[in-house]
Design a protein around this motif. Structure first.
Motif, PDB file in Angstrom:
ATOM      1  N   HIS A   3      23.460  30.773  41.853  1.00  0.00           N
ATOM      2  CA  HIS A   3      22.815  30.082  40.777  1.00  0.00           C
ATOM      3  C   HIS A   3      23.556  30.355  39.232  1.00  0.00           C
ATOM      4  CE1 HIS A   3      19.944  31.978  43.423  1.00  0.00           C
ATOM      5  NE2 HIS A   3      19.211  30.748  43.359  1.00  0.00           N
ATOM      6  N   TYR A  85      15.342  27.591  34.079  1.00  0.00           N
ATOM      7  CA  TYR A  85      14.658  27.095  32.993  1.00  0.00           C
ATOM      8  C   TYR A  85      13.275  27.824  32.906  1.00  0.00           C
ATOM      9  CZ  TYR A  85      12.679  24.140  36.460  1.00  0.00           C
ATOM     10  OH  TYR A  85      12.134  23.788  37.607  1.00  0.00           O
ATOM     11  N   HIS A 213       5.596  36.217  43.778  1.00  0.00           N
ATOM     12  CA  HIS A 213       5.083  34.773  43.930  1.00  0.00           C
ATOM     13  C   HIS A 213       5.069  34.289  45.372  1.00  0.00           C
ATOM     14  CE1 HIS A 213       9.190  33.034  45.315  1.00  0.00           C
ATOM     15  NE2 HIS A 213       9.773  33.939  44.366  1.00  0.00           N
ATOM     16  N   ASP A 232      12.373  35.435  50.083  1.00  0.00           N
ATOM     17  CA  ASP A 232      11.945  34.908  48.876  1.00  0.00           C
ATOM     18  C   ASP A 232      10.726  34.121  49.028  1.00  0.00           C
ATOM     19  OD1 ASP A 232      11.988  34.317  46.184  1.00  0.00           O
ATOM     20  OD2 ASP A 232      13.769  32.961  46.114  1.00  0.00           O
ATOM     21  N   GLU A 266       6.419  29.743  41.009  1.00  0.00           N
ATOM     22  CA  GLU A 266       7.424  30.179  40.443  1.00  0.00           C
ATOM     23  C   GLU A 266       8.630  29.754  40.585  1.00  0.00           C
ATOM     24  OE1 GLU A 266      10.807  33.522  40.305  1.00  0.00           O
ATOM     25  OE2 GLU A 266      10.064  32.132  41.898  1.00  0.00           O
ATOM     26  N   GLU A 267       8.912  29.208  41.669  1.00  0.00           N
ATOM     27  CA  GLU A 267      10.271  28.411  41.863  1.00  0.00           C
ATOM     28  C   GLU A 267      10.583  27.242  41.109  1.00  0.00           C
ATOM     29  OE1 GLU A 267      12.194  30.073  43.367  1.00  0.00           O
ATOM     30  OE2 GLU A 267      11.957  31.086  45.182  1.00  0.00           O
ATOM     31  N   ASP A 294       9.508  40.546  43.943  1.00  0.00           N
ATOM     32  CA  ASP A 294      10.232  39.625  44.397  1.00  0.00           C
ATOM     33  C   ASP A 294      11.430  39.629  45.214  1.00  0.00           C
ATOM     34  OD1 ASP A 294      11.103  36.775  44.877  1.00  0.00           O
ATOM     35  OD2 ASP A 294      11.245  36.329  42.616  1.00  0.00           O
ATOM     36  N   MET A 295      11.360  39.802  46.595  1.00  0.00           N
ATOM     37  CA  MET A 295      12.613  39.898  47.657  1.00  0.00           C
ATOM     38  C   MET A 295      12.546  41.300  47.655  1.00  0.00           C
ATOM     39  SD  MET A 295      15.207  37.142  46.195  1.00  0.00           S
ATOM     40  CE  MET A 295      16.477  37.435  47.267  1.00  0.00           C
ATOM     41  N   TYR A 342      18.735  36.822  33.047  1.00  0.00           N
ATOM     42  CA  TYR A 342      17.954  35.575  32.769  1.00  0.00           C
ATOM     43  C   TYR A 342      16.520  35.987  33.074  1.00  0.00           C
ATOM     44  CZ  TYR A 342      18.621  33.935  37.632  1.00  0.00           C
ATOM     45  OH  TYR A 342      18.673  34.238  38.878  1.00  0.00           O
ATOM     46  N   ALA A 343      15.655  34.956  32.891  1.00  0.00           N
ATOM     47  CA  ALA A 343      14.171  35.102  33.337  1.00  0.00           C
ATOM     48  C   ALA A 343      13.882  34.727  34.668  1.00  0.00           C
ATOM     49  CB  ALA A 343      13.402  34.224  32.215  1.00  0.00           C
ATOM     50  N   CYS A 344      14.494  35.450  35.541  1.00  0.00           N
ATOM     51  CA  CYS A 344      14.643  35.206  37.112  1.00  0.00           C
ATOM     52  C   CYS A 344      13.252  35.301  37.997  1.00  0.00           C
ATOM     53  CB  CYS A 344      15.568  36.233  37.790  1.00  0.00           C
ATOM     54  SG  CYS A 344      15.248  37.725  37.893  1.00  0.00           S
ATOM     55  N   PHE A 361      14.048  45.591  42.786  1.00  0.00           N
ATOM     56  CA  PHE A 361      14.390  44.419  43.784  1.00  0.00           C
ATOM     57  C   PHE A 361      14.975  45.121  44.939  1.00  0.00           C
ATOM     58  CE2 PHE A 361      18.429  41.774  44.408  1.00  0.00           C
ATOM     59  CZ  PHE A 361      17.764  40.565  44.861  1.00  0.00           C
ATOM     60  N   GLU A 368      22.761  41.146  47.440  1.00  0.00           N
ATOM     61  CA  GLU A 368      21.507  40.274  47.630  1.00  0.00           C
ATOM     62  C   GLU A 368      21.483  39.112  48.965  1.00  0.00           C
ATOM     63  OE1 GLU A 368      21.358  38.717  44.012  1.00  0.00           O
ATOM     64  OE2 GLU A 368      22.005  36.749  44.663  1.00  0.00           O
ATOM     65  N   HIS A 373      16.471  30.067  49.138  1.00  0.00           N
ATOM     66  CA  HIS A 373      16.151  28.697  48.639  1.00  0.00           C
ATOM     67  C   HIS A 373      16.840  27.503  49.802  1.00  0.00           C
ATOM     68  CE1 HIS A 373      16.072  30.257  44.132  1.00  0.00           C
ATOM     69  NE2 HIS A 373      14.898  30.696  45.136  1.00  0.00           N
TER      70      HIS A 373
HETATM   71  N1  BES Z   1      13.642  35.473  43.594  1.00  0.00           N
HETATM   72  C1  BES Z   1      14.238  34.771  42.960  1.00  0.00           C
HETATM   73  C2  BES Z   1      15.145  35.444  41.714  1.00  0.00           C
HETATM   74  C3  BES Z   1      16.169  36.314  42.408  1.00  0.00           C
HETATM   75  C4  BES Z   1      17.132  35.703  42.941  1.00  0.00           C
HETATM   76  C5  BES Z   1      16.453  37.428  41.801  1.00  0.00           C
HETATM   77  C6  BES Z   1      18.115  36.617  43.310  1.00  0.00           C
HETATM   78  C7  BES Z   1      17.308  38.474  42.113  1.00  0.00           C
HETATM   79  C8  BES Z   1      18.031  37.927  42.890  1.00  0.00           C
HETATM   80  C9  BES Z   1      13.260  33.831  42.181  1.00  0.00           C
HETATM   81  O1  BES Z   1      12.583  33.263  43.069  1.00  0.00           O
HETATM   82  C10 BES Z   1      14.113  32.648  41.794  1.00  0.00           C
HETATM   83  O2  BES Z   1      14.554  31.623  42.626  1.00  0.00           O
HETATM   84  N2  BES Z   1      14.024  32.248  40.540  1.00  0.00           N
HETATM   85  C11 BES Z   1      14.679  31.127  39.694  1.00  0.00           C
HETATM   86  C12 BES Z   1      14.338  31.008  38.378  1.00  0.00           C
HETATM   87  C13 BES Z   1      12.992  30.327  38.093  1.00  0.00           C
HETATM   88  C14 BES Z   1      12.624  30.553  36.718  1.00  0.00           C
HETATM   89  C15 BES Z   1      13.114  29.029  38.516  1.00  0.00           C
HETATM   90  C16 BES Z   1      16.516  31.383  39.929  1.00  0.00           C
HETATM   91  O3  BES Z   1      16.584  32.351  40.067  1.00  0.00           O
HETATM   92  O4  BES Z   1      17.086  30.400  39.987  1.00  0.00           O
END
Ligand code: BES
Ligand code: ZN
Length: 405
Positions: A3, A85, A213, A232, A266-267, A294-295, A342-344, A361, A368, A373
Protein backbone atom coordinates in the motif's frame (compact mmCIF):
# COMPACT_ATOMS: atom_id res chain seq x y z
CA UNK A 1 4.02 -2.90 2.47
CA UNK A 2 2.59 -2.64 -1.00
CA UNK A 3 0.00 0.00 0.00
CA UNK A 4 2.81 2.33 0.93
CA UNK A 5 4.57 1.70 -2.34
CA UNK A 6 1.44 2.49 -4.30
CA UNK A 7 0.90 5.68 -2.34
CA UNK A 8 4.47 6.68 -3.06
CA UNK A 9 3.88 6.20 -6.77
CA UNK A 10 0.72 8.27 -6.53
CA UNK A 11 2.42 10.97 -4.54
CA UNK A 12 5.32 11.28 -6.92
CA UNK A 13 3.17 11.21 -10.08
CA UNK A 14 3.33 14.47 -12.06
CA UNK A 15 0.24 16.59 -11.48
CA UNK A 16 0.12 18.27 -14.86
CA UNK A 17 -3.64 18.11 -15.21
CA UNK A 18 -5.51 21.38 -14.92
CA UNK A 19 -7.25 21.94 -11.62
CA UNK A 20 -10.75 22.40 -12.99
CA UNK A 21 -10.89 19.50 -15.39
CA UNK A 22 -13.43 16.90 -14.28
CA UNK A 23 -11.58 14.05 -12.57
CA UNK A 24 -14.21 11.45 -13.43
CA UNK A 25 -13.06 11.24 -17.05
CA UNK A 26 -9.44 10.61 -16.10
CA UNK A 27 -7.87 7.25 -15.46
CA UNK A 28 -8.60 6.56 -11.78
CA UNK A 29 -5.07 6.75 -10.50
CA UNK A 30 -4.49 10.15 -12.05
CA UNK A 31 -7.47 11.78 -10.40
CA UNK A 32 -6.53 10.01 -7.18
CA UNK A 33 -3.12 11.64 -7.44
CA UNK A 34 -4.88 14.97 -8.01
CA UNK A 35 -6.99 14.42 -4.92
CA UNK A 36 -3.94 13.65 -2.85
CA UNK A 37 -2.17 16.75 -4.17
CA UNK A 38 -5.20 18.89 -3.42
CA UNK A 39 -5.46 19.98 -7.06
CA UNK A 40 -8.55 17.97 -7.94
CA UNK A 41 -11.69 19.65 -9.20
CA UNK A 42 -14.27 19.89 -6.41
CA UNK A 43 -17.89 20.58 -7.35
CA UNK A 44 -18.74 24.03 -6.08
CA UNK A 45 -22.33 23.01 -5.34
CA UNK A 46 -21.25 20.32 -2.90
CA UNK A 47 -20.53 21.74 0.51
CA UNK A 48 -18.35 19.46 2.62
CA UNK A 49 -20.72 19.22 5.53
CA UNK A 50 -22.38 16.24 7.14
CA UNK A 51 -25.21 14.20 5.79
CA UNK A 52 -25.53 16.17 2.58
CA UNK A 53 -25.58 14.95 -0.98
CA UNK A 54 -26.71 11.34 -0.83
CA UNK A 55 -24.40 9.11 -2.82
CA UNK A 56 -21.42 11.26 -1.93
CA UNK A 57 -18.86 10.63 0.76
CA UNK A 58 -16.49 12.98 2.49
CA UNK A 59 -12.94 11.75 2.69
CA UNK A 60 -9.68 13.21 3.84
CA UNK A 61 -6.13 12.02 3.38
CA UNK A 62 -4.70 13.44 6.54
CA UNK A 63 -6.11 14.14 9.97
CA UNK A 64 -7.23 17.75 10.15
CA UNK A 65 -7.24 18.24 6.36
CA UNK A 66 -10.35 19.71 4.70
CA UNK A 67 -12.74 16.89 3.73
CA UNK A 68 -13.11 16.27 -0.01
CA UNK A 69 -16.45 15.11 -1.46
CA UNK A 70 -16.24 12.07 -3.75
CA UNK A 71 -18.89 9.96 -5.45
CA UNK A 72 -19.50 6.33 -4.50
CA UNK A 73 -17.82 5.21 -7.73
CA UNK A 74 -14.80 7.33 -6.96
CA UNK A 75 -14.63 5.93 -3.48
CA UNK A 76 -14.70 2.41 -4.92
CA UNK A 77 -11.69 3.34 -7.08
CA UNK A 78 -9.98 4.62 -3.95
CA UNK A 79 -10.62 1.35 -2.14
CA UNK A 80 -9.13 -0.55 -5.07
CA UNK A 81 -6.13 1.76 -5.33
CA UNK A 82 -4.85 1.14 -1.83
CA UNK A 83 -4.49 4.90 -1.34
CA UNK A 84 -5.09 5.59 2.34
CA UNK A 85 -7.86 7.88 3.49
CA UNK A 86 -10.37 8.52 6.24
CA UNK A 87 -14.05 8.46 5.38
CA UNK A 88 -15.42 11.22 7.61
CA UNK A 89 -18.94 11.43 6.21
CA UNK A 90 -20.41 10.07 9.41
CA UNK A 91 -18.12 11.90 11.77
CA UNK A 92 -19.25 15.07 13.39
CA UNK A 93 -16.30 17.21 12.45
CA UNK A 94 -17.17 19.77 15.09
CA UNK A 95 -16.98 17.20 17.86
CA UNK A 96 -13.64 15.87 16.67
CA UNK A 97 -12.29 19.39 16.54
CA UNK A 98 -13.52 20.33 19.98
CA UNK A 99 -12.04 17.19 21.49
CA UNK A 100 -8.73 17.78 19.83
CA UNK A 101 -8.49 21.33 21.09
CA UNK A 102 -9.35 20.26 24.62
CA UNK A 103 -6.94 17.33 24.21
CA UNK A 104 -6.80 16.51 27.90
CA UNK A 105 -8.16 13.00 27.70
CA UNK A 106 -4.85 11.33 27.08
CA UNK A 107 -3.38 13.04 30.11
CA UNK A 108 -6.28 11.80 32.21
CA UNK A 109 -5.68 8.32 30.90
CA UNK A 110 -1.94 8.62 31.41
CA UNK A 111 -2.39 9.32 35.09
CA UNK A 112 -4.42 6.14 35.48
CA UNK A 113 -1.96 3.82 33.72
CA UNK A 114 -0.35 1.45 36.25
CA UNK A 115 3.42 1.06 36.20
CA UNK A 116 3.38 -2.75 36.30
CA UNK A 117 0.93 -5.68 36.32
CA UNK A 118 -0.45 -6.49 39.77
CA UNK A 119 -3.37 -8.89 39.28
CA UNK A 120 -1.47 -12.10 38.51
CA UNK A 121 -3.52 -14.12 41.01
CA UNK A 122 -6.75 -13.42 39.12
CA UNK A 123 -5.38 -13.19 35.56
CA UNK A 124 -3.40 -16.43 35.35
CA UNK A 125 -6.29 -18.82 36.11
CA UNK A 126 -8.40 -17.23 33.35
CA UNK A 127 -5.52 -17.35 30.88
CA UNK A 128 -5.17 -21.07 31.66
CA UNK A 129 -8.71 -21.64 30.33
CA UNK A 130 -8.12 -20.01 26.91
CA UNK A 131 -8.52 -22.36 23.97
CA UNK A 132 -6.61 -22.40 20.71
CA UNK A 133 -9.16 -24.86 19.29
CA UNK A 134 -11.92 -22.29 19.80
CA UNK A 135 -9.95 -19.78 17.74
CA UNK A 136 -9.96 -22.30 14.92
CA UNK A 137 -13.68 -23.05 15.16
CA UNK A 138 -14.69 -19.40 15.43
CA UNK A 139 -12.42 -18.47 12.52
CA UNK A 140 -13.82 -21.27 10.34
CA UNK A 141 -17.23 -19.70 10.82
CA UNK A 142 -16.07 -16.17 10.02
CA UNK A 143 -14.21 -17.26 6.91
CA UNK A 144 -17.15 -19.30 5.63
CA UNK A 145 -18.70 -16.13 4.21
CA UNK A 146 -17.67 -15.24 0.67
CA UNK A 147 -16.74 -11.79 1.92
CA UNK A 148 -17.36 -9.63 4.96
CA UNK A 149 -17.20 -6.49 2.83
CA UNK A 150 -19.10 -3.80 4.74
CA UNK A 151 -21.66 -3.23 2.00
CA UNK A 152 -22.28 -6.91 1.23
CA UNK A 153 -25.21 -9.05 2.35
CA UNK A 154 -22.73 -11.69 3.58
CA UNK A 155 -20.92 -9.05 5.63
CA UNK A 156 -24.20 -8.18 7.35
CA UNK A 157 -24.96 -11.90 7.88
CA UNK A 158 -21.56 -12.43 9.48
CA UNK A 159 -22.24 -9.59 11.93
CA UNK A 160 -25.68 -10.95 12.80
CA UNK A 161 -24.28 -14.44 13.34
CA UNK A 162 -21.60 -12.99 15.62
CA UNK A 163 -24.29 -11.14 17.56
CA UNK A 164 -26.20 -14.42 18.04
CA UNK A 165 -23.04 -16.27 19.15
CA UNK A 166 -22.21 -13.58 21.71
CA UNK A 167 -25.79 -13.57 23.00
CA UNK A 168 -25.53 -17.31 23.60
CA UNK A 169 -22.29 -16.79 25.51
CA UNK A 170 -23.85 -13.94 27.53
CA UNK A 171 -26.94 -15.94 28.44
CA UNK A 172 -24.84 -18.86 29.65
CA UNK A 173 -22.98 -16.60 32.07
CA UNK A 174 -22.92 -18.05 35.59
CA UNK A 175 -24.23 -15.51 38.03
CA UNK A 176 -23.55 -12.44 35.94
CA UNK A 177 -27.17 -11.36 36.47
CA UNK A 178 -27.60 -8.83 33.70
CA UNK A 179 -24.04 -7.59 33.93
CA UNK A 180 -23.25 -8.99 30.48
CA UNK A 181 -24.99 -7.51 27.46
CA UNK A 182 -24.60 -7.68 23.70
CA UNK A 183 -25.94 -5.29 21.09
CA UNK A 184 -25.49 -4.20 17.52
CA UNK A 185 -24.55 -0.67 16.56
CA UNK A 186 -26.36 0.23 13.34
CA UNK A 187 -24.70 2.24 10.61
CA UNK A 188 -25.98 4.01 7.51
CA UNK A 189 -24.65 1.03 5.52
CA UNK A 190 -25.85 -2.55 5.93
CA UNK A 191 -23.33 -4.29 8.16
CA UNK A 192 -23.56 -3.23 11.81
CA UNK A 193 -20.75 -3.08 14.35
CA UNK A 194 -21.23 -5.40 17.35
CA UNK A 195 -20.63 -4.48 20.98
CA UNK A 196 -20.44 -6.73 24.06
CA UNK A 197 -20.28 -5.25 27.54
CA UNK A 198 -19.42 -6.50 31.00
CA UNK A 199 -20.66 -3.97 33.52
CA UNK A 200 -18.41 -2.68 36.27
CA UNK A 201 -19.43 -2.61 39.91
CA UNK A 202 -18.71 1.09 39.48
CA UNK A 203 -21.20 1.61 36.65
CA UNK A 204 -19.95 5.06 35.75
CA UNK A 205 -16.26 4.11 35.83
CA UNK A 206 -14.02 4.68 32.82
CA UNK A 207 -14.48 1.97 30.20
CA UNK A 208 -11.64 -0.27 29.03
CA UNK A 209 -12.26 -1.27 25.40
CA UNK A 210 -10.78 -3.93 23.14
CA UNK A 211 -11.69 -3.67 19.46
CA UNK A 212 -11.17 -5.50 16.16
CA UNK A 213 -12.60 -4.92 12.70
CA UNK A 214 -14.95 -7.59 11.45
CA UNK A 215 -15.19 -6.50 7.83
CA UNK A 216 -12.88 -7.76 5.09
CA UNK A 217 -12.05 -6.61 1.59
CA UNK A 218 -10.89 -7.99 -1.72
CA UNK A 219 -9.10 -4.89 -2.85
CA UNK A 220 -9.08 -5.78 -6.53
CA UNK A 221 -12.82 -6.36 -6.52
CA UNK A 222 -14.44 -5.04 -3.33
CA UNK A 223 -18.05 -5.46 -4.41
CA UNK A 224 -17.96 -9.08 -5.60
CA UNK A 225 -14.51 -10.57 -4.95
CA UNK A 226 -13.85 -13.40 -2.49
CA UNK A 227 -12.40 -12.18 0.81
CA UNK A 228 -12.08 -14.63 3.68
CA UNK A 229 -10.04 -12.07 5.61
CA UNK A 230 -8.59 -14.78 7.86
CA UNK A 231 -5.66 -12.78 9.19
CA UNK A 232 -7.08 -9.33 8.31
CA UNK A 233 -8.98 -9.44 10.54
CA UNK A 234 -10.69 -12.71 11.38
CA UNK A 235 -7.72 -13.31 13.69
CA UNK A 236 -8.31 -10.27 15.91
CA UNK A 237 -12.06 -10.98 15.94
CA UNK A 238 -11.65 -14.52 17.25
CA UNK A 239 -9.21 -13.32 19.92
CA UNK A 240 -11.99 -11.08 21.24
CA UNK A 241 -14.65 -13.81 21.02
CA UNK A 242 -12.54 -16.27 23.03
CA UNK A 243 -11.51 -13.64 25.60
CA UNK A 244 -15.17 -12.63 26.06
CA UNK A 245 -16.28 -16.31 26.29
CA UNK A 246 -13.76 -17.15 29.02
CA UNK A 247 -14.11 -13.93 31.03
CA UNK A 248 -17.87 -14.50 31.10
CA UNK A 249 -17.38 -18.18 32.02
CA UNK A 250 -15.07 -17.10 34.86
CA UNK A 251 -17.78 -14.77 36.18
CA UNK A 252 -15.43 -11.79 35.73
CA UNK A 253 -16.77 -8.83 37.69
CA UNK A 254 -14.59 -5.80 37.04
CA UNK A 255 -14.65 -2.64 39.11
CA UNK A 256 -14.90 -0.56 35.95
CA UNK A 257 -16.80 -1.52 32.78
CA UNK A 258 -15.17 -3.40 29.92
CA UNK A 259 -16.33 -3.57 26.31
CA UNK A 260 -15.57 -5.66 23.25
CA UNK A 261 -16.11 -4.01 19.85
CA UNK A 262 -16.26 -5.67 16.43
CA UNK A 263 -16.27 -2.92 13.83
CA UNK A 264 -17.80 -2.76 10.39
CA UNK A 265 -16.31 -0.67 7.59
CA UNK A 266 -12.68 -0.45 8.74
CA UNK A 267 -11.45 -1.38 5.28
CA UNK A 268 -13.47 1.48 3.80
CA UNK A 269 -11.78 4.14 5.93
CA UNK A 270 -12.23 3.26 9.65
CA UNK A 271 -15.98 3.86 9.29
CA UNK A 272 -17.38 1.74 12.13
CA UNK A 273 -14.87 2.80 14.75
CA UNK A 274 -15.26 6.45 13.72
CA UNK A 275 -19.03 6.20 14.25
CA UNK A 276 -18.76 4.36 17.58
CA UNK A 277 -15.97 6.51 19.04
CA UNK A 278 -17.70 9.71 17.98
CA UNK A 279 -20.94 8.56 19.57
CA UNK A 280 -19.12 7.73 22.82
CA UNK A 281 -17.38 11.08 22.74
CA UNK A 282 -20.65 12.94 22.20
CA UNK A 283 -22.23 11.01 25.08
CA UNK A 284 -19.26 12.07 27.24
CA UNK A 285 -18.48 8.47 28.19
CA UNK A 286 -15.33 8.13 30.25
CA UNK A 287 -12.80 5.92 28.45
CA UNK A 288 -9.89 4.35 30.26
CA UNK A 289 -8.04 2.79 27.33
CA UNK A 290 -8.55 1.22 23.90
CA UNK A 291 -6.61 -1.79 22.59
CA UNK A 292 -6.78 -2.59 18.87
CA UNK A 293 -6.47 -6.13 17.49
CA UNK A 294 -5.91 -6.16 13.74
CA UNK A 295 -3.89 -9.11 12.33
CA UNK A 296 -2.59 -11.49 14.99
CA UNK A 297 -1.93 -14.80 13.25
CA UNK A 298 0.85 -14.47 10.68
CA UNK A 299 4.20 -15.85 11.75
CA UNK A 300 6.91 -15.64 9.12
CA UNK A 301 8.78 -18.96 8.93
CA UNK A 302 12.19 -18.85 10.54
CA UNK A 303 11.60 -15.66 12.53
CA UNK A 304 11.33 -15.13 16.27
CA UNK A 305 7.66 -14.74 17.25
CA UNK A 306 7.12 -11.13 18.21
CA UNK A 307 4.39 -8.66 18.92
CA UNK A 308 5.13 -5.36 17.22
CA UNK A 309 3.57 -2.53 19.22
CA UNK A 310 2.59 0.23 16.83
CA UNK A 311 4.25 3.43 17.96
CA UNK A 312 2.27 6.01 16.00
CA UNK A 313 -1.28 7.19 16.82
CA UNK A 314 -1.02 5.29 20.08
CA UNK A 315 -0.37 6.30 23.69
CA UNK A 316 3.26 5.82 24.75
CA UNK A 317 2.50 5.22 28.44
CA UNK A 318 -0.23 2.69 27.67
CA UNK A 319 2.07 0.95 25.18
CA UNK A 320 4.88 0.73 27.75
CA UNK A 321 2.45 -0.81 30.23
CA UNK A 322 0.93 -3.28 27.75
CA UNK A 323 4.40 -4.44 26.66
CA UNK A 324 5.05 -5.44 30.28
CA UNK A 325 2.16 -7.90 30.08
CA UNK A 326 4.01 -9.92 27.42
CA UNK A 327 6.80 -11.45 29.59
CA UNK A 328 4.37 -11.66 32.53
CA UNK A 329 1.54 -13.59 30.86
CA UNK A 330 2.56 -14.80 27.37
CA UNK A 331 5.01 -17.48 26.29
CA UNK A 332 7.51 -17.82 23.46
CA UNK A 333 6.97 -14.31 22.12
CA UNK A 334 8.77 -11.00 22.60
CA UNK A 335 7.45 -7.45 22.57
CA UNK A 336 9.00 -5.15 19.96
CA UNK A 337 8.08 -1.92 18.22
CA UNK A 338 6.49 -1.37 14.83
CA UNK A 339 4.91 1.58 13.07
CA UNK A 340 2.23 2.12 10.48
CA UNK A 341 3.10 5.70 9.64
CA UNK A 342 -0.53 6.46 8.88
CA UNK A 343 -4.03 5.84 10.26
CA UNK A 344 -3.83 2.16 9.37
CA UNK A 345 -6.51 0.80 11.70
CA UNK A 346 -9.23 1.57 14.24
CA UNK A 347 -6.91 2.71 17.03
CA UNK A 348 -6.58 5.92 14.97
CA UNK A 349 -10.29 6.69 15.46
CA UNK A 350 -9.93 6.61 19.25
CA UNK A 351 -6.56 8.32 19.21
CA UNK A 352 -7.87 11.21 17.12
CA UNK A 353 -10.50 11.87 19.80
CA UNK A 354 -7.82 12.08 22.48
CA UNK A 355 -8.32 8.62 24.01
CA UNK A 356 -5.36 6.44 24.97
CA UNK A 357 -4.88 3.63 22.42
CA UNK A 358 -2.48 0.71 22.03
CA UNK A 359 -2.03 -1.55 18.99
CA UNK A 360 -0.16 -4.87 19.31
CA UNK A 361 0.46 -6.27 15.80
CA UNK A 362 1.39 -9.81 14.66
CA UNK A 363 4.97 -8.96 13.70
CA UNK A 364 7.02 -6.11 12.36
CA UNK A 365 6.33 -4.65 8.92
CA UNK A 366 9.19 -6.63 7.39
CA UNK A 367 7.50 -9.93 8.23
CA UNK A 368 3.84 -9.03 7.81
CA UNK A 369 1.34 -11.09 5.87
CA UNK A 370 1.64 -10.32 2.12
CA UNK A 371 -1.76 -11.88 1.30
CA UNK A 372 -4.09 -9.39 2.96
CA UNK A 373 -6.91 -7.85 0.90
CA UNK A 374 -6.73 -10.73 -1.59
CA UNK A 375 -8.59 -14.03 -1.94
CA UNK A 376 -5.53 -15.80 -0.51
CA UNK A 377 -5.82 -14.33 3.00
CA UNK A 378 -6.92 -17.71 4.36
CA UNK A 379 -5.89 -19.82 7.34
CA UNK A 380 -4.45 -22.64 5.20
CA UNK A 381 -0.99 -21.12 4.75
CA UNK A 382 1.73 -22.79 6.86
CA UNK A 383 2.60 -19.33 8.12
CA UNK A 384 -0.88 -18.82 9.54
CA UNK A 385 -0.33 -19.72 13.18
CA UNK A 386 -3.13 -20.33 15.65
CA UNK A 387 -0.43 -20.73 18.31
CA UNK A 388 0.78 -17.19 17.61
CA UNK A 389 -2.80 -15.84 17.61
CA UNK A 390 -3.43 -17.63 20.93
CA UNK A 391 -0.80 -15.41 22.59
CA UNK A 392 -2.91 -12.38 21.65
CA UNK A 393 -6.00 -13.81 23.39
CA UNK A 394 -3.86 -13.97 26.53
CA UNK A 395 -2.87 -10.35 26.00
CA UNK A 396 -6.53 -9.29 25.68
CA UNK A 397 -7.49 -11.03 28.93
CA UNK A 398 -4.48 -9.62 30.80
CA UNK A 399 -5.12 -6.12 29.46
CA UNK A 400 -8.79 -6.08 30.46
CA UNK A 401 -8.26 -7.61 33.90
CA UNK A 402 -5.23 -5.49 34.78
CA UNK A 403 -6.92 -2.25 33.75
CA UNK A 404 -10.48 -2.84 34.91
CA UNK A 405 -10.30 -4.93 38.08
N1 BES B 1 -4.99 -4.53 8.89
C1 BES B 1 -4.84 -3.44 8.00
C2 BES B 1 -3.76 -2.47 8.42
C3 BES B 1 -2.36 -3.03 8.43
C4 BES B 1 -1.86 -3.71 7.33
C5 BES B 1 -1.57 -2.82 9.54
C6 BES B 1 -0.55 -4.21 7.38
C7 BES B 1 -0.27 -3.27 9.55
C8 BES B 1 0.23 -3.98 8.47
C9 BES B 1 -6.14 -2.66 7.86
O1 BES B 1 -7.25 -3.49 7.83
C10 BES B 1 -6.11 -1.88 6.57
O2 BES B 1 -6.08 -2.48 5.54
N2 BES B 1 -6.06 -0.57 6.65
C11 BES B 1 -6.05 0.26 5.47
C12 BES B 1 -6.29 1.70 5.85
C13 BES B 1 -7.76 2.04 6.06
C14 BES B 1 -7.87 3.47 6.55
C15 BES B 1 -8.58 1.85 4.80
C16 BES B 1 -4.66 0.17 4.78
O3 BES B 1 -3.67 -0.06 5.43
O4 BES B 1 -4.62 0.38 3.56
ZN1 ZN C 1 -7.05 -4.50 5.87
Amino acid sequence: MFHQLLSLILLTAPHAISACQSHVSKPPLLWLADLRAGSAHIDSDVTPSLGEAPGRRLIRFEEGATPIPVSLDEKLELEKSGLRYFDVTEVDVEVVFRERIANDRSSLANRAIPSAPTHQAQVKPVIATLSQANLKTDLAELTSYKTRYYKSATGASSANALLAKLQTIASSAPGTGGAVSVSSFAHTWGMPSIIAKIAGTNASGAITIVGAHLDSINQANPASGVSAGADDNGSGCVNLIEAFRKLVAAGFKPTNPVEFHWYSGEEAGLLGSAAVSTSYSKANKAINAYMNLDMTAWLQTGTTPQIGFVSDRTNAGLTTFTKKLVPEYLSGVIATTDSCGYACSDHASWNSLGYAAVYPFESITQYENPNIHTATDTSTSVQFSFAHAHEFTKLVVAFLMELAL
